[in-house]
Design an enzyme around this catalytic site. Structure first.
Site, mmCIF file in Angstrom:
data_model
loop_
_atom_site.group_PDB
_atom_site.id
_atom_site.type_symbol
_atom_site.label_atom_id
_atom_site.label_comp_id
_atom_site.label_asym_id
_atom_site.label_seq_id
_atom_site.Cartn_x
_atom_site.Cartn_y
_atom_site.Cartn_z
ATOM 1 N N SER A 67 1.326 -16.580 3.709
ATOM 2 C CA SER A 67 0.666 -15.801 4.748
ATOM 3 C C SER A 67 -0.451 -16.674 5.294
ATOM 4 C CB SER A 67 0.104 -14.521 4.125
ATOM 5 O OG SER A 67 -0.314 -13.640 5.137
ATOM 6 N N GLU A 68 -0.481 -16.871 6.619
ATOM 7 C CA GLU A 68 -1.363 -17.913 7.158
ATOM 8 C C GLU A 68 -2.848 -17.593 7.031
ATOM 9 O OE1 GLU A 68 1.147 -16.446 8.868
ATOM 10 O OE2 GLU A 68 0.638 -16.195 10.980
ATOM 11 N N ASN A 69 -3.179 -16.347 6.656
ATOM 12 C CA ASN A 69 -4.584 -16.038 6.392
ATOM 13 C C ASN A 69 -5.044 -16.498 5.010
ATOM 14 O OD1 ASN A 69 -2.768 -13.944 5.635
ATOM 15 N ND2 ASN A 69 -4.485 -12.610 5.173
ATOM 16 N N GLY A 70 -4.166 -17.207 4.284
ATOM 17 C CA GLY A 70 -4.664 -17.868 3.072
ATOM 18 C C GLY A 70 -4.066 -17.425 1.761
ATOM 19 N N SER A 102 -4.651 -23.499 4.767
ATOM 20 C CA SER A 102 -3.409 -22.775 5.046
ATOM 21 C C SER A 102 -2.623 -23.471 6.156
ATOM 22 C CB SER A 102 -3.738 -21.345 5.459
ATOM 23 O OG SER A 102 -2.556 -20.617 5.689
#
Lengths: 232, 216, 216, 232
Positions: free
Chosen positions: C46-49, C88
């Site tokens: 998930s690109e938010n980390g 990320s």
């Protein structure tokens, strides 16, 4: 999906003559000592090595020098090694000196898909020769390129089977960025822990960067400059 | 320690102010750490990935995983943190380190510094010096005023390969302290017992004297 | 869920192989997560980390500090790790994510993708889509073959603003599956019950048919 | 040398009309809610805000929008906010959309002294318009510039008096890089711990980046999309 291997031999066998390798460690601290020894044993030659230093005579990357396996060395400081000096002066060894911060950033950039970036480091010095210059807000910068190597050799403290890594104290140094900059990243660790034993918030390097994990034993961890104090 | 060296270090330590984050170069600058007064609370940075260097360890507490940039075994002080080399130089190059004190081979009157390489001698490498001179907010160079042949190391322009161009903010030698300003190189202090005549003879560089700022 | 959508998702999940690290885009692609067979062991990013997204939480275990890129509350699976947004996207842009499955508004025969903006409508932003299409090793786009007016979304060239140029490796619609190769856009599968005639009518783009690879 | 402040008012007072601020958070997760509310109360206007999102109506950065304090917004996704839409369409609000990874990297670059870098993200799209293009190894890239703002607003989980920070789960997101990209970085935390209570190996952000630390209370931590499952 476990990335754990029980011997380094098979993984290191993929390293062929002429390969490029990024290697973690600062001085002798946090170096992948088992991987280096395996590579020495294997005898692979014509290697291009990116590492902050080149070990000392008879330890660390110095072992590969002594064995004449290194063709080119990219480093920021190489002053601790007589074999290095001999091979450099005789022209056997190609050397590219790179400022330490630039080397670190180039590795990080390579791992992050950034082909190049600008830095003030080296402007007006020999390092800037032949490099593209550009001004931002009236200040001069030079362009430096990212590094991606065929292999990354990493030393961590702990790993889980997913390849998640935790480093210890200043043995972290170049290791986490080196881990991102290899097409195949091989990690040796002091302690292998079970799945789920690492707190997801304390992991320094996510397993996505790691292809193989090996649990080494009897780490020597040689000290370059033992300095002590009588006060506690 | 020689008298001159002691004088340089005693003066250099005064550059360190309470609350600063400071990087001390390898060699002579590292010796400053022990001279910082207890009431001056600083965080010393080591470019191999440590903010908050402590004392050298007792022989029983040596840890091979805990060294400084000079590869000496050290300890941490309370509030210390570890990070990787890219983060360490992000800190340095992003201007987050208040002060770096570095050794020098030559400094020019325009603030150029040469401290990493002597042509004809074996090259060891620049390590983190080129990063530090470009990144830290303030660069203080400490060095002997003249070399062993008596030649000035404070030059009109450097003869050795540069570490950085116009990067030095302050130069401290056993003879004097100089600041580098938009107006040029400015003498701000003579070390005790040094006369202006002696200084001029020992200094190749041209420098300005602002008598108002000089405690002669 | 409509029949067409179900068909797209069932086909898309087959792109996911054991051991992969996969990013599923917001919206329809996120639904794929629940369809991955138990024996296929993957890490969802998930690109938010977060690497290692788990199921949606039970109502008693909702944690506002734990969301996915669609801002939905989630959990972690064993082996998960957290990191900051720069890290990320280093992971994404550095080519360390094996597969990204994204929604599309239009795909062109040269593999261009438009999926973030309709001129004249309020712009919401591209989020991480432009990064994903450039960074992930393999880009699979899932979308309806035609829009609500019956017009082909598989175009000769995109009419909407692009998310990326020549970035799509595989397109899955309710009618067919295409691969994008050096030779052009290649039909590799017809969905069940779809005839070649129907497909040609519904497709503006020119595509190649390699009968050997096609299970018609 | 403690960086702890007992009220946000004095620190936020330094933010003047026309200032630029980088703000941590992803959606409503990990946003500096107390700092935003203090800034709303203070009423400072003409702000340039860099943040991945712009809150929702009545929460997060949406509060500053509603109060007409924001002149320009740089974000990757702003789809959750009606006030935003109104102000954007009326021309009151200037908007720069930036791909999420590029925004993250620009913040990291700014904090790390890198004025610009190259990325493939956005090549061939509207994002690339007017930007310098360059080829590396036959692939096209565009140049993007680092971001440094007057202030950074950060939300962390724990801090010690030195300003060392630890984040929690996905509330970490943009916060650590935002912390590096402000000339003055103000951090609000849920828990203030004593000197020496954080393990130096687990610190996510070193105190060197932080000027002020404030312990907030009663965090609301609103959830944008509550999604649950009946299975455990």
């Amino acid at each position: 999906m476990s990335k754990v291997i029980s011997s380094l031999a098979e993984a290191v066998l993929k390293v062929r003559d002429g390969a490029s390798i990024v290697v973690g460690g600062f001085g002798l601290c946090g170096i992948p000592e088992k991987l280096i020894m395996q590579l020495k044993e294997q005898g692979t030659t014509d290697l291009t090595i990116y590492s902050n230093n080149c070990g000392v005579d008879e330890w660390g990357l110095g072992l590969l020098l002594e064995n004449k396996q290194i063709k080119k060395m990219v480093a920021s400081y190489v002053g601790e090694n007589k074999v290095f000096e001999q091979q450099f002066l005789s022209g056997e060894l190609e050397v590219e000196l790179c400022p330490q911060g630039t080397l670190a950033e180039r590795l990080r950039a390579g791992g992050a898909g950034i082909p190049a970036f600008y830095t003030a480091t080296g402007v007006g010095t020999e390092v800037a020769q032949g490099k593209e210059h550009k001004e931002f807000n009236g200040k001069k910068y030079i362009m430096e390129e990212g590094i991606v190597a065929d292999f990354a050799f990493v030393k961590a403290w702990k790993a889980d089977p997913f390849g998640n890594l935790v480093f210890r104290k200043t043995a972290r140094n170049f290791n986490p960025i080196v881990a991102t900059a290899g097409k195949i990243t091989i990690v040796e660790v002091e302690e292998l822990v079970g799945a789920g034993e690492l707190d997801p918030d304390e992991i320094h390097t996510a397993g996505v960067y790691v292809q193989h994990v090996y649990a080494g034993q009897n780490y020597e961890k040689r000290i370059e400059r033992l300095t002590t104090s009588k006060e506690a | 320690m020689s008298n001159g060296r002691e004088r340089i270090l005693q003066r250099a330590v005064k550059e360190i102010e309470d609350g600063m984050c400071v990087n001390l170069g390898i060699g002579m600058p590292t010796l400053i750490a022990d001279m910082i007064p207890d009431e001056v609370d600083v965080m010393l940075q080591s470019e191999n990935g440590l903010l908050g260097i402590g004392n050298y360890p007792h022989a029983d507490h040596v840890d091979p995983d805990l060294i400084n940039a000079g590869k000496e075994t050290v300890t941490t002080k309370t509030g210390a943190s570890f990070f990787d080399s890219a983060e360490s130089f992000a800190m340095i190059r992003g201007g987050h380190i208040d002060l770096a004190i570095l050794g020098g081979m030559e400094v020019s009157e325009t603030g150029d510094l040469a401290n990493w390489m002597i042509p004809g001698k074996m090259v060891k490498g620049m390590g983190g010096a080129m990063d530090l001179v470009q990144g830290a907010k303030r660069i203080v160079v400490i060095m002997d005023h003249v070399n062993k042949h008596g030649e000035s190391k404070v030059k009109k322009s450097c003869t050795l390969p540069l570490t950085g161009e116009a990067v030095v903010h302050c130069l401290i030698t056993e003879m004097a302290v100089f600041h580098f300003t938009d107006h040029g190189m400015e003498l701000v202090e003579l070390q005790e017992g040094v006369t202006m005549e002696e200084l001029k003879v020992a200094t190749e560089a041209d420098f300005i004297v602002k008598s108002s700022s000089l405690n002669v």
